[in-house]
Design a protein around this motif. Structure first.
Motif, PDB file in Angstrom:
ATOM      1  N   TYR A  90       0.853  -1.191   0.000  1.00 31.03           N
ATOM      2  CA  TYR A  90       0.000   0.000   0.000  1.00 31.03           C
ATOM      3  C   TYR A  90       0.888   1.240   0.000  1.00 31.03           C
ATOM      4  O   TYR A  90       2.102   1.149   0.157  1.00 31.03           O
ATOM      5  CB  TYR A  90      -0.946   0.005   1.212  1.00 31.03           C
ATOM      6  N   THR A  91       0.269   2.403  -0.186  1.00 30.61           N
ATOM      7  CA  THR A  91       0.993   3.667  -0.130  1.00 30.61           C
ATOM      8  C   THR A  91       0.303   4.573   0.887  1.00 30.61           C
ATOM      9  O   THR A  91      -0.858   4.373   1.235  1.00 30.61           O
ATOM     10  CB  THR A  91       1.017   4.378  -1.503  1.00 30.61           C
ATOM     11  N   ASN A 105      -0.358   8.753   1.646  1.00 29.56           N
ATOM     12  CA  ASN A 105      -0.353  10.043   0.964  1.00 29.56           C
ATOM     13  C   ASN A 105       0.496  11.050   1.747  1.00 29.56           C
ATOM     14  O   ASN A 105      -0.015  11.911   2.441  1.00 29.56           O
ATOM     15  CB  ASN A 105      -1.783  10.559   0.803  1.00 29.56           C
ATOM     16  N   GLU A 140       7.849   9.199   5.022  1.00 30.02           N
ATOM     17  CA  GLU A 140       7.368   8.349   6.100  1.00 30.02           C
ATOM     18  C   GLU A 140       8.599   7.889   6.876  1.00 30.02           C
ATOM     19  O   GLU A 140       9.597   7.464   6.282  1.00 30.02           O
ATOM     20  CB  GLU A 140       6.621   7.142   5.529  1.00 30.02           C
ATOM     21  N   PHE A 181       9.058  -3.960   0.602  1.00 33.61           N
ATOM     22  CA  PHE A 181       8.918  -3.117  -0.582  1.00 33.61           C
ATOM     23  C   PHE A 181       8.804  -4.053  -1.778  1.00 33.61           C
ATOM     24  O   PHE A 181       8.989  -5.262  -1.645  1.00 33.61           O
ATOM     25  CB  PHE A 181      10.128  -2.196  -0.733  1.00 33.61           C
ATOM     26  N   GLY A 212       6.420   8.013   1.404  1.00 32.00           N
ATOM     27  CA  GLY A 212       5.175   7.329   1.726  1.00 32.00           C
ATOM     28  C   GLY A 212       4.477   6.784   0.497  1.00 32.00           C
ATOM     29  O   GLY A 212       3.718   5.818   0.579  1.00 32.00           O
ATOM     30  N   ARG A 213       4.755   7.364  -0.656  1.00 33.78           N
ATOM     31  CA  ARG A 213       4.109   6.936  -1.895  1.00 33.78           C
ATOM     32  C   ARG A 213       4.787   5.697  -2.501  1.00 33.78           C
ATOM     33  O   ARG A 213       4.354   5.188  -3.533  1.00 33.78           O
ATOM     34  CB  ARG A 213       4.075   8.084  -2.889  1.00 33.78           C
ATOM     35  N   GLU A 214       5.864   5.236  -1.860  1.00 33.24           N
ATOM     36  CA  GLU A 214       6.532   3.999  -2.290  1.00 33.24           C
ATOM     37  C   GLU A 214       5.691   2.818  -1.802  1.00 33.24           C
ATOM     38  O   GLU A 214       5.431   2.689  -0.598  1.00 33.24           O
ATOM     39  CB  GLU A 214       7.936   3.935  -1.688  1.00 33.24           C
ATOM     40  N   PRO A 215       5.235   1.925  -2.698  1.00 30.32           N
ATOM     41  CA  PRO A 215       4.434   0.776  -2.235  1.00 30.32           C
ATOM     42  C   PRO A 215       5.209  -0.037  -1.192  1.00 30.32           C
ATOM     43  O   PRO A 215       6.368  -0.392  -1.402  1.00 30.32           O
ATOM     44  CB  PRO A 215       4.191  -0.023  -3.515  1.00 30.32           C
ATOM     45  N   HIS A 216       4.546  -0.312  -0.072  1.00 32.54           N
ATOM     46  CA  HIS A 216       5.202  -1.024   1.026  1.00 32.54           C
ATOM     47  C   HIS A 216       4.163  -1.714   1.905  1.00 32.54           C
ATOM     48  O   HIS A 216       2.963  -1.509   1.749  1.00 32.54           O
ATOM     49  CB  HIS A 216       6.056  -0.066   1.867  1.00 32.54           C
TER      50      HIS A 216
END
Length: 194
Positions: free
Chosen positions: A128-129, A131, A135, A148, A165-169
């Protein structure tokens, strides 16, 4: 009846620290501010140390050079305490986790959550990311895996991980004991006002 008039405070107005902080935040030297305002370096230095009171015209000039509103020098600082026992519980979507927002609900510049993660707790079934621009995850106790798309970061107590935070993790407490962590989101990812 005699009219009541406010009396001036006996305390001097202190604006120097705010002027200095603004100058430094912009990477300006005292020499640069002095040159831009037509003031001497020594005078700007004394104003920043509250050793002299500038005229209104000089204060306006300093504020123009520093892109500050004159009124901001006199505003009370926004200070608010959130006691952990009063911090609202929020649901960020994880399983086996208790999240408490420890920054004020209306704070939009930053959001900090303190989370308690049971063994086996996770952030859900998929990446998830959030907004936010940045982070930051700090592990107080226990251990945590942050997944990741291309790697997994293993964190132990005392470790801090910073990423967009917009990096999928996603995350998982794969350790044998509960973990306690601090999540920081810049700017705030969720207002918490609902």
């Amino acid at each position: 009846m005699k009219a009541l008039h406010p009396t001036p405070s006996g305390e001097p107005v202190r604006v120097g620290a705010r002027l200095r902080a603004s100058r430094r935040a912009q990477g300006l030297t005292i020499e640069q501010v002095a040159a831009a305002t037509g003031l001497t370096r020594g005078f700007v230095s004394r104003v920043e140390r509250d050793e002299t009171s500038p005229s209104v015209a000089t204060l306006v000039t300093l504020c123009q050079v520093l892109s500050l509103s004159v009124g901001s020098l006199f505003e009370d600082a926004e200070v608010e305490t959130v006691r952990l026992t009063d911090a609202p519980q929020v649901n960020m979507g994880g399983r086996g986790v208790v999240d408490r927002m420890i920054t004020p609900r209306g704070q939009s510049r930053v959001q900090v959550l303190r989370s308690w993660l049971e063994p086996g707790a996770d952030g859900g079934d998929s990446l998830y990311t959030i907004n936010c621009e940045v982070e930051v995850l700090h592990v107080i106790t226990g251990e945590l895996s942050v997944l990741f798309s291309d790697r997994t970061e293993l964190l132990a107590a005392g470790d801090t991980l910073t990423f967009p935070g917009r990096e999928p993790h996603n995350w998982r407490n794969a350790g044998p004991s509960a973990a306690e962590v601090i999540w920081t989101f810049v700017p705030a990812a969720w207002s918490g006002s609902r």
